[in-house]
Design a protein around this motif. Structure first.
Motif, PDB file in Angstrom:
ATOM      1  N   GLY A 161      21.496  -0.011  -1.088  1.00 32.22           N
ATOM      2  CA  GLY A 161      20.649   0.445  -0.767  1.00 32.22           C
ATOM      3  C   GLY A 161      19.356   0.673   0.486  1.00 32.22           C
ATOM      4  O   GLY A 161      18.120   1.444   0.228  1.00 32.22           O
ATOM      5  N   CYS A 162      20.012   0.459   1.447  1.00 33.44           N
ATOM      6  CA  CYS A 162      19.928   0.396   2.385  1.00 33.44           C
ATOM      7  C   CYS A 162      18.136  -0.227   2.539  1.00 33.44           C
ATOM      8  O   CYS A 162      17.578  -0.127   3.996  1.00 33.44           O
ATOM      9  CB  CYS A 162      19.449   2.312   2.828  1.00 33.44           C
ATOM     10  SG  CYS A 162      20.841   2.900   3.403  1.00 33.44           S
ATOM     11  N   PHE A 170      12.936   4.832   2.600  1.00 30.31           N
ATOM     12  CA  PHE A 170      12.237   5.838   2.117  1.00 30.31           C
ATOM     13  C   PHE A 170      10.694   6.081   2.022  1.00 30.31           C
ATOM     14  O   PHE A 170      10.642   5.078   1.897  1.00 30.31           O
ATOM     15  CB  PHE A 170      12.833   7.242   1.493  1.00 30.31           C
ATOM     16  CG  PHE A 170      12.735   7.067   0.100  1.00 30.31           C
ATOM     17  CD1 PHE A 170      11.448   7.083  -0.232  1.00 30.31           C
ATOM     18  CD2 PHE A 170      14.361   6.434  -0.581  1.00 30.31           C
ATOM     19  CE1 PHE A 170      11.543   7.317  -1.882  1.00 30.31           C
ATOM     20  CE2 PHE A 170      14.051   6.607  -1.849  1.00 30.31           C
ATOM     21  CZ  PHE A 170      12.761   6.729  -2.460  1.00 30.31           C
ATOM     22  N   GLU A 171      10.225   6.221   2.880  1.00 28.50           N
ATOM     23  CA  GLU A 171       8.402   5.793   2.867  1.00 28.50           C
ATOM     24  C   GLU A 171       8.662   6.387   1.830  1.00 28.50           C
ATOM     25  O   GLU A 171       7.119   5.245   1.806  1.00 28.50           O
ATOM     26  CB  GLU A 171       8.176   7.839   3.671  1.00 28.50           C
ATOM     27  CG  GLU A 171       6.669   7.352   4.092  1.00 28.50           C
ATOM     28  CD  GLU A 171       6.585   6.250   4.840  1.00 28.50           C
ATOM     29  OE1 GLU A 171       6.700   6.075   6.734  1.00 28.50           O
ATOM     30  OE2 GLU A 171       5.346   5.176   4.689  1.00 28.50           O
ATOM     31  N   GLU A 172       8.572   6.812   0.561  1.00 28.96           N
ATOM     32  CA  GLU A 172       7.570   6.526  -0.416  1.00 28.96           C
ATOM     33  C   GLU A 172       8.062   5.452  -1.777  1.00 28.96           C
ATOM     34  O   GLU A 172       8.318   5.262  -2.997  1.00 28.96           O
ATOM     35  CB  GLU A 172       7.521   7.602  -1.100  1.00 28.96           C
ATOM     36  CG  GLU A 172       6.840   8.761  -0.433  1.00 28.96           C
ATOM     37  CD  GLU A 172       5.245   8.358  -0.376  1.00 28.96           C
ATOM     38  OE1 GLU A 172       4.709   7.584  -0.284  1.00 28.96           O
ATOM     39  OE2 GLU A 172       4.371   8.472   1.075  1.00 28.96           O
ATOM     40  N   SER A 173       9.652   4.814  -1.100  1.00 29.52           N
ATOM     41  CA  SER A 173      10.415   4.265  -1.518  1.00 29.52           C
ATOM     42  C   SER A 173       8.950   2.574  -2.157  1.00 29.52           C
ATOM     43  O   SER A 173       9.232   1.961  -1.295  1.00 29.52           O
ATOM     44  CB  SER A 173      11.025   3.288  -1.258  1.00 29.52           C
ATOM     45  OG  SER A 173      12.055   3.106  -1.791  1.00 29.52           O
ATOM     46  N   PRO A 174       9.251   2.148  -3.801  1.00 32.02           N
ATOM     47  CA  PRO A 174       8.214   1.363  -4.272  1.00 32.02           C
ATOM     48  C   PRO A 174       9.236   0.367  -3.463  1.00 32.02           C
ATOM     49  O   PRO A 174       8.560  -1.132  -3.677  1.00 32.02           O
ATOM     50  CB  PRO A 174       8.529   1.608  -5.645  1.00 32.02           C
ATOM     51  CG  PRO A 174       9.540   2.408  -6.020  1.00 32.02           C
ATOM     52  CD  PRO A 174       9.947   3.459  -4.651  1.00 32.02           C
ATOM     53  N   GLU A 175      10.473   0.373  -3.686  1.00 32.74           N
ATOM     54  CA  GLU A 175      11.743  -0.727  -3.254  1.00 32.74           C
ATOM     55  C   GLU A 175      11.024  -1.612  -1.696  1.00 32.74           C
ATOM     56  O   GLU A 175      11.291  -2.675  -1.400  1.00 32.74           O
ATOM     57  CB  GLU A 175      13.107  -0.926  -3.780  1.00 32.74           C
ATOM     58  CG  GLU A 175      13.245  -0.726  -4.832  1.00 32.74           C
ATOM     59  CD  GLU A 175      13.178   0.808  -5.839  1.00 32.74           C
ATOM     60  OE1 GLU A 175      12.021   1.430  -4.511  1.00 32.74           O
ATOM     61  OE2 GLU A 175      13.720   1.028  -6.928  1.00 32.74           O
TER      62      GLU A 175
END
Length: 772
Positions: free
Chosen positions: A628-629, A655-660
């Motif tokens: 999942g990078c 990525f920027e908005e990724s909650p994880e």
DNA sequence: GAGTTTGAAACT
DNA sequence: CAGTTTCAAACTC
């Protein structure tokens, strides 16, 4: 010339005003070798912005006789610099701008005493070390006489070298300068005739003759090494002198030409710079000294390390020519000692050769290359520069010169790669300049130079047998320069990153001896340190890199982080490691293989993204499938950057908005904050304890009074605790919130402390009264 | 510390 | 260029 030539002054750097470096000029050189300062009001000092004249002759004369000195003096006077004063040229490494030379006439540097000599050039590096290189300003033609190099073959050799367009021939002794990589005007370093008089014979003692010799200063990215023409019967001392002069010439020219090149690129007419050497005067014998380079504010720094070889002749007069040059992006430090190895000439060799053993100075590059390499005298170990198309890496190979054959024959296994773009390529990447935002402040040490911009630090390492070198490296801090022992013999230089030296000093068993046995085709190569994950070299240098654990790759594959980062393995846990100097041949081959496979293999993977995108991004993108990078498996995540469109990852969450990702970041930040807080708390506690102990000391010595803490008896503690518990009960009964309860308890604790202190003070007063 | 997982590098 | 193998680091237990 009624006034100081704008050309000349324009060549001189504002850095000359760096008084710190100049003030350190040794005063113990009666012959005026030391650079002398001149009041600033003695002559107008044109600024760099002054428009240069169409033609410019700059002469640096070091072999000047007294008559020549007088002439030079007149020249200086005519130039308005002031009679009887040498032209001090200070090159400060602390300045980021392109190196410029300018007469040091500022009153601020007047502390440097003027001597009778007109020669002497001071090269300073941020005050860390100032070196004096002899040269004189010649009145005629605005010449700075740097060195006297007689070479009737210079022209032909230069032509054969394929640099004819950039070489301007001068009658008699010359120093050929090329402006490779730029279509600017040719620059000629003109070396005045000095007859058959051995220019450095006095200095070097037994110099019998001046072998024809020419030095080529290459300006531009396609740095080439030109052979130094030397007579077959040259004695070692003569060669040493020549080499020394070569260093002087190359380095000074490097500085001067750097500036000239800058102006040349601006469309200025061609200029001629004549260089010669003052006669036996200004050599500073600083053998054995370490020269620290101060690349402050320089994008990159280069250190030239000179190490005396075992063949040094102790009887030889030690001649060292330390020159610290701070060029826009590099700082060069050269310390030259006498060398007993002959330097062979290679006139008429194929002009297309990219690798040519010689002393050379390369400056800049096509399209503003940031890589410059100064290769001072390669005596026995010749230097080969390899240019690899499409790569910004600068490679330098030191090849053990086998007298004439080595220089004349450039073919063979080590044949240079063809230069197609003008960008510098080599067998080993030295350092790609890269702009990196993540710059961790690096503490300054006495021997470490700190750069304020992403830089690469390079050291020029000796290509001589290592047994003698090793001791010199053991105690070297990064960025320092090893100086040859007095009377040092063969001296070779290679440009290497400072990390290399660091590694060496960290690795006591490292020996360069293997290089001595290498055939010409398998000479020593330089070691490069590349930015790691977008971090600057200086940053990566500040922290130890993780040791690798390679078992099968011999640390010669990119699997190995050490190898991939251009480092030697050091304190690693690897098995069957070939990533060391003892396996230079294999390592060279591996590097070449990697570069063949991927010319950018040694480039940092984290670079600047496209416009509008993040400043940092992975050059290739990751290819993650399961992580999942969001794990360090992912190179993007590891580099703390977002995955970009070029990534081929599956299920990317980086990525920027990724909650994880945000969660991870918050956790990471929280952990970091905790660590910082804990560290701060420990520091503060430690400080408080120390402070407490300090404050209690006077009590002990104040006359037998009890220490305050001695009043905190068991009974007092119990009473205090009871008070605190009582407060807690009160708060609980009153249903006070936890915060309020804590406040009440703390207040009570404060009261208790006050009572204890009061009692202690009262008891002490009573004691004192009793004693009275 | 041993074993597993992972993805880049190397290879085909 | 794509698929496979190799490799060493990251990770888990």
């Amino acid at each position: 010339m009624d006034v100081v030539s704008p050309e000349l002054t324009s060549l001189l750097p504002d850095e000359i005003m760096d008084t710190e470096a100049i003030e350190d000029i040794p005063q113990s050189q009666p012959d005026g070798s030391a650079v002398q300062s001149q009041p600033s009001d003695d002559a107008p000092v044109p600024m760099e912005t002054d428009t240069p004249v169409a033609s410019e002759h700059l002469s640096l004369c070091s072999n000047a006789t007294s008559a020549e000195h007088a002439k030079a003096l007149a020249a200086v006077t005519a130039l308005g610099i002031g009679s009887g004063s040498p032209l001090p040229i200070s090159i400060s490494s602390t300045l980021p701008s392109l190196l410029t030379l300018k007469p040091a006439m500022a009153a601020s540097i007047a502390t440097t005493k003027t001597t009778d000599s007109l020669t002497g050039t001071s090269f300073s590096t941020g005050g860390l070390q100032r070196l004096t290189a002899p040269f004189t300003i010649s009145a005629a033609n605005h010449q700075i006489i740097l060195n006297k190099v007689a070479s009737s073959q210079a022209t032909e050799a230069a032509k054969s070298a394929g640099i004819s367009p950039q070489i301007i021939k001068q009658e008699g002794q010359k120093l050929l300068v090329t402006t490779i990589g730029k279509s600017g005007q040719p620059i000629v370093l003109q070396l005045p005739h000095t007859g058959g008089k051995p220019g450095l014979s006095q200095t070097f003692g037994d110099n019998k003759s001046q072998a024809p010799q020419f030095k080529v200063v290459t300006i531009g990215g396609r740095s080439e090494l030109k052979p130094v023409v030397g007579g077959a019967g040259n004695q070692l001392t003569t060669l040493q002198a020549q080499q020394l002069k070569t260093v002087q010439v190359t380095l000074i020219c490097f500085v001067l030409l750097r500036r000239v090149l800058t102006q040349t690129s601006a469309g200025l007419p061609s200029r001629t710079i004549t260089l010669s050497e003052p006669h036996n005067s200004n050599m500073q014998s600083i053998s054995g000294k370490k020269i620290a380079i101060s690349p402050l504010k320089t994008p990159s720094k280069v250190t030239v390390v000179s190490v005396a070889s075992p063949t040094s002749n102790a009887s030889h007069k030690s001649l060292t020519l330390p020159v610290n040059v701070a060029l826009g992006q590099q700082i060069l430090t050269v310390q030259q000692s006498t060398s007993a190895s002959p330097v062979k000439l290679a006139t008429g060799h194929p002009t297309t050769q990219n690798i040519k053993p010689m002393q050379s100075v390369t400056m800049g590059g096509v399209g503003g290359s940031q890589f410059k390499t100064i290769i001072p005298l390669a005596s026995q170990p010749n230097v080969q520069q390899i240019q690899v198309p499409g790569s910004r890496f600068h490679y330098v190979r030191l090849v053990t010169a086998t007298t004439a054959s080595s220089s004349g024959h450039l073919s063979g296994p080590t044949k240079p790669m063809v230069v197609s773009t003008g960008a510098v390529r080599m067998s080993v990447p030295i350092v790609p300049a890269q702009t990196i935002k993540q710059m961790a402040p690096k503490p300054l040490t006495s021997a470490t130079v700190v750069t304020t911009t992403p830089t690469q630090q390079r050291l020029i390492m000796p290509a001589t047998p290592l047994p003698q070198i090793q001791p010199n490296f053991t105690n070297l801090p990064p960025g320092t320069v090893l100086a040859p022992a007095p009377g040092g013999g063969n001296v070779g230089y290679a440009v290497v990153p400072a990390q290399y030296v660091t590694q060496l000093q960290q690795t006591p068993f490292v020996t360069l001896a293997s290089s001595s046995g290498f055939p010409a085709s398998a000479g020593i190569q330089t070691q490069a340190r590349l930015p790691l994950n977008g971090l600057s070299t200086s940053e990566t240098t500040s922290r130890p890199r993780k040791p690798c654990n390679c078992t099968k790759s011999q640390c010669l594959k990119l699997y190995c982080d050490c190898f991939a980062n251009g480092e030697f393995c050091n304190n690693c846990n690897c098995n069957n490691c070939f990533n060391n100097l003892e396996h230079e041949t294999e390592r060279l081959k591996a590097i070449k293989t990697c570069l063949d496979r991927n010319p950018e293999a040694f480039k940092p993977k984290i670079g600047k993204g496209k416009e509008g995108e993040s400043d940092r991004r992975h050059s290739k993108g990751c290819n993650c499938k399961r992580s999942g990078c969001l794990k360090n498996y992912c190179e993007c995540y590891e580099a703390k950057i977002m995955c970009s469109s070029i990534c081929k990852c599956i299920g990317c969450k980086n990525f920027e908005e990724s909650p994880e990702r945000k969660t991870l970041m918050h956790l990471a930040d929280a952990a970091e904050v905790r660590v910082l807080q804990q560290t701060a708390a420990k520091t503060k506690l430690s400080s408080q304890i120390s402070d407490l102990l300090m404050r209690t000391t006077p009590v002990i010595s104040s006359g037998g009074g009890r220490l305050p803490y001695t009043f905190v008896t068991k009974e007092v503690l119990e009473a205090t605790c009871e008070c605190l518990m009582e407060q807690a009960k009160k708060a609980e009964q009153a249903h006070q919130p936890q915060v309020e309860a804590e406040r009440m308890i703390l207040e009570e604790f404060g009261h208790c402390l006050m009572r204890i202190i009061s009692s202690a003070g009262k008891a002490k007063a009573d004691c004192a009264s009793i004693n009275c």
